[in-house]
Design a protein around this motif. Structure first.
Motif, PDB file in Angstrom:
ATOM      1  N   ASN A   1       0.155 -11.578   0.598  1.00 56.37           N
ATOM      2  CA  ASN A   1       1.090 -10.599   1.175  1.00 56.37           C
ATOM      3  C   ASN A   1       2.463 -10.795   0.552  1.00 56.37           C
ATOM      4  OD1 ASN A   1      -0.871  -9.661   2.950  1.00 56.37           O
ATOM      5  ND2 ASN A   1      -0.362 -11.242   4.471  1.00 56.37           N
TER       6      ASN A   1
ATOM      7  N   LYS B   1       2.032  -5.844  -4.569  1.00 56.59           N
ATOM      8  CA  LYS B   1       0.860  -5.042  -4.961  1.00 56.59           C
ATOM      9  C   LYS B   1       1.022  -3.574  -4.541  1.00 56.59           C
ATOM     10  CE  LYS B   1      -2.064  -7.482  -2.480  1.00 56.59           C
ATOM     11  NZ  LYS B   1      -1.104  -8.333  -1.754  1.00 56.59           N
ATOM     12  N   THR B   2       1.432  -3.367  -3.296  1.00 51.51           N
ATOM     13  CA  THR B   2       1.598  -1.994  -2.807  1.00 51.51           C
ATOM     14  C   THR B   2       2.707  -1.284  -3.576  1.00 51.51           C
ATOM     15  OG1 THR B   2       0.755  -2.565  -0.626  1.00 51.51           O
ATOM     16  CG2 THR B   2       2.148  -0.620  -0.742  1.00 51.51           C
ATOM     17  N   THR B   3       3.768  -2.015  -3.875  1.00 56.75           N
ATOM     18  CA  THR B   3       4.864  -1.433  -4.661  1.00 56.75           C
ATOM     19  C   THR B   3       4.356  -0.980  -6.025  1.00 56.75           C
ATOM     20  OG1 THR B   3       6.421  -2.866  -3.522  1.00 56.75           O
ATOM     21  CG2 THR B   3       7.185  -1.884  -5.576  1.00 56.75           C
TER      22      THR B   3
ATOM     23  N   ARG C   1       2.389   2.188  -5.514  1.00 58.74           N
ATOM     24  CA  ARG C   1       3.243   3.323  -5.138  1.00 58.74           C
ATOM     25  C   ARG C   1       4.064   3.820  -6.334  1.00 58.74           C
ATOM     26  NH1 ARG C   1       3.686   4.426   0.309  1.00 58.74           N
ATOM     27  NH2 ARG C   1       5.841   5.118   0.228  1.00 58.74           N
TER      28      ARG C   1
ATOM     29  N   TYR D   1      -4.828   8.937  -3.771  1.00 57.79           N
ATOM     30  CA  TYR D   1      -4.209   7.712  -3.240  1.00 57.79           C
ATOM     31  C   TYR D   1      -4.739   7.416  -1.838  1.00 57.79           C
ATOM     32  CZ  TYR D   1      -0.367   4.636  -1.702  1.00 57.79           C
ATOM     33  OH  TYR D   1       0.383   3.592  -1.227  1.00 57.79           O
TER      34      TYR D   1
ATOM     35  N   SER E   1      -4.231   4.771   1.199  1.00 53.59           N
ATOM     36  CA  SER E   1      -3.339   3.726   1.704  1.00 53.59           C
ATOM     37  C   SER E   1      -4.009   3.019   2.872  1.00 53.59           C
ATOM     38  CB  SER E   1      -2.039   4.416   2.132  1.00 53.59           C
ATOM     39  OG  SER E   1      -1.418   3.742   3.161  1.00 53.59           O
ATOM     40  N   HIS E   2      -3.381   1.961   3.382  1.00 53.71           N
ATOM     41  CA  HIS E   2      -3.917   1.354   4.603  1.00 53.71           C
ATOM     42  C   HIS E   2      -3.605   2.229   5.816  1.00 53.71           C
ATOM     43  CE1 HIS E   2      -0.042  -0.547   3.596  1.00 53.71           C
ATOM     44  NE2 HIS E   2       0.233  -0.242   4.834  1.00 53.71           N
TER      45      HIS E   2
ATOM     46  N   ASP F   1      -5.238   1.179  -1.677  1.00 54.74           N
ATOM     47  CA  ASP F   1      -4.484   0.063  -1.118  1.00 54.74           C
ATOM     48  C   ASP F   1      -5.235  -0.477   0.098  1.00 54.74           C
ATOM     49  OD1 ASP F   1      -2.640  -1.742  -0.271  1.00 54.74           O
ATOM     50  OD2 ASP F   1      -0.953  -0.351  -0.169  1.00 54.74           O
ATOM     51  N   GLU F   2      -5.911  -1.583  -0.104  1.00 55.20           N
ATOM     52  CA  GLU F   2      -6.717  -2.220   0.947  1.00 55.20           C
ATOM     53  C   GLU F   2      -7.610  -1.212   1.672  1.00 55.20           C
ATOM     54  OE1 GLU F   2      -4.594  -4.998   3.382  1.00 55.20           O
ATOM     55  OE2 GLU F   2      -3.065  -5.258   1.849  1.00 55.20           O
TER      56      GLU F   2
ATOM     57  N   ILE G   1      -6.292  -2.420  -4.563  1.00 51.58           N
ATOM     58  CA  ILE G   1      -5.742  -3.652  -3.976  1.00 51.58           C
ATOM     59  C   ILE G   1      -6.711  -4.104  -2.891  1.00 51.58           C
ATOM     60  CG2 ILE G   1      -3.905  -4.570  -2.520  1.00 51.58           C
ATOM     61  CD1 ILE G   1      -2.018  -2.552  -3.840  1.00 51.58           C
TER      62      ILE G   1
END
Lengths: 244, 232
Positions: free
Chosen positions: A44, A48-50, A53, A87, A89-90, A164-165, A195
């Motif tokens: 965390n 990764k998310t950045t 994005r 995309y 996302s979580h 993302d996850e 991710i």
């Protein structure tokens, strides 16, 4: 839109992103080829998310360059680039007040999809939500929302899929469904960047593995060259036990 | 791969967002219910708080009416982008091949429809409660109400987008909105009050001009700034 064979599909050149005093990405260089399926692992706060994005065009780098098919998108994605990206996302990115069918119909309109109802029907079938398609999403479980989110991300038939996850909140059956879908999408030569914290699944569905920590990519190798049995130890070693 | 046609036109994008917001509101009725209840409560409180005679009511009617619209509207305005933020849908809108100002105009038009719908319900109630005919100059008063509502929603939607990422968004929204919207509110109250008192149009022209300028300036500003505002 086709990409010349020698040109990376996605290229990040010394990309940094700062949020105030925090550097989420620190001079990241990365080249992704068309048809690659890449798993991004990391603790965390690794950025990764950045990274995802920025590739998606949701945020702009503080410095460095982003290229898609050789085209400079550092200062923003144009419509043609956005059409190529899906995309996940979580967060679900769907409206709880609307039904699954209404959500897909709305996003189909935004992407100006030619055969939107048929496309929505096919995706609902793919993610196993056909029988609940006319129920409000507010009545769905976390896993069902996530499956709908996957259908939403594929409504525009993207050739670049960013996840993302995506396994967060999925039960065993839904996770297997998603694994099969990812393998199918990879087989269709789509470019996938995912991710995940699940090392096994990540390696199973990907052709390349990255480990990111402290805003930098610390490890980058084809999955075929990785000793999967020893990958957990390698991961700990790369990110440092304190972060794990 | 990639089965979408040529890019979505600006108007189609705006319309898709408007119809989506209307469909959500028809299902949940949260915004309209909140707006109407708050506006009606404000009118009841004004009615009891002030000693109204047929001579004074025409002087305060427009103020009471617009304060009711403003307070109730600011509550609902806060919700506008919160709906988009809760499940991350704003990201999905930003990912779509769509001019990002279309997101603003779609949300703004939907909010404007909610405000105008609330006005249609509140004005007859106000007329009965205060025994004053607000709509005596029907066309001019309708124009004033529309222009005032447009200015309020132009600013309110923009501020809703600004405040949605703030931690104290419930408090910051109205706090940012009220000072900015004050010129439009003052102009709208002057016009509505003048029309209720039967003042000639010539005396109200300057206020109409101020209100029109406010609307144009803030719509133009939103068109230019919105993309930068929603990017984190």
């Amino acid at each position: 839109m086709s990409t010349p064979i020698d040109t990376p599909l996605i290229e990040l050149k010394s990309v940094s992103k700062r949020f105030g005093r925090v550097a989420a990405l620190d001079a990241v260089d990365l080249e992704l080829r068309a048809g690659e399926s890449v798993a991004v692992f990391g603790p965390n706060g690794a950025g990764k998310t950045t990274l995802l994005r920025i590739i998606a065009g949701l945020i702009k780098p503080t410095s460095g360059g982003l290229f898609l098919g050789g085209e400079d998108l550092t200062h923003g994605h144009h419509d043609e680039a956005r059409k190529r990206i899906g995309y996940i996302s979580h967060q679900s990115l769907v409206y709880p007040e609307l039904t699954a069918r209404e959500n897909l119909s709305f996003y189909g309109k935004l992407y100006n999809i030619e055969n939107a109802p048929e496309r929505a029907e096919s995706l609902l079938n793919d993610v196993g939500l056909k029988t609940r398609a006319d129920d409000a999403v507010a009545t769905y479980s976390r896993g069902m929302k996530q499956r709908l989110s996957i259908a939403r991300a594929l409504i525009n038939d993207p050739d670049i899929i960013l996840l993302d996850e995506p396994f967060t909140g999925l039960d065993q059956h839904a996770a297997e469904m998603l694994i099969n879908l990812l393998i199918r999408l990879h087989g269709e030569q789509r470019t996938i960047v995912m991710i995940t914290h699940n090392l096994k699944i990540g390696l199973d569905v990907s052709s390349r593995a990255l480990i990111q920590a402290g805003g930098k990519i610390r490890f980058d190798k084809p999955v075929s060259q990785i000793d999967q049995a020893g990958f957990h130890d390698l991961y700990i070693n790369v990110v440092g036990g304190a972060h794990y | 791969m990639g089965n979408s046609k040529a890019g979505l036109s600006f108007t189609h994008g705006v319309w898709a967002i408007v119809t989506k917001d209307l469909a959500m509101e028809l299902r949940g009725k949260e915004i309209l219910t909140t707006t109407l209840m708050f506006a009606l409560l404000t009118l009841v409180i004004f009615n009891f708080a002030m000693d109204l005679t047929s001579l004074t009511v025409k002087d305060i009617a427009a103020g009471a009416l617009w304060v009711a619209f403003l307070f109730s509207g600011s509550l609902s305005m806060n919700r506008s982008f919160l709906y988009e933020k809760e499940e991350g849908c704003l990201s999905a809108l930003m990912l779509a091949p769509l001019d990002r100002s279309a997101i603003y105009f779609g949300k703004m038009i939907a909010n404007l429809i909610f405000t105008l719908t609330a006005m249609v319900v509140i004005i007859p109630v106000f007329t009965v409660m205060y025994n004053v005919n607000v709509m005596e100059s029907f066309i001019l008063q309708s124009l004033a109400l529309f222009m005032g509502a447009l200015g309020f929603n132009a600013v309110g939607t923009l501020i809703s987008a600004v405040s949605v990422n703030l931690r104290a968004r419930e408090m910051m929204g109205p706090l940012l909105l009220l000072p900015v919207v004050a010129p439009a509110l003052i102009a709208a109250v002057k016009i509505s009050g003048g029309l209720i008192r039967g003042e000639p149009l010539e005396e109200l022209t300057a206020w109409f001009q101020i209100l029109a300028a406010f609307d144009v300036i803030y719509l133009a500003l939103a068109w230019i700034l919105f993309e930068h505002i929603i990017e984190e």
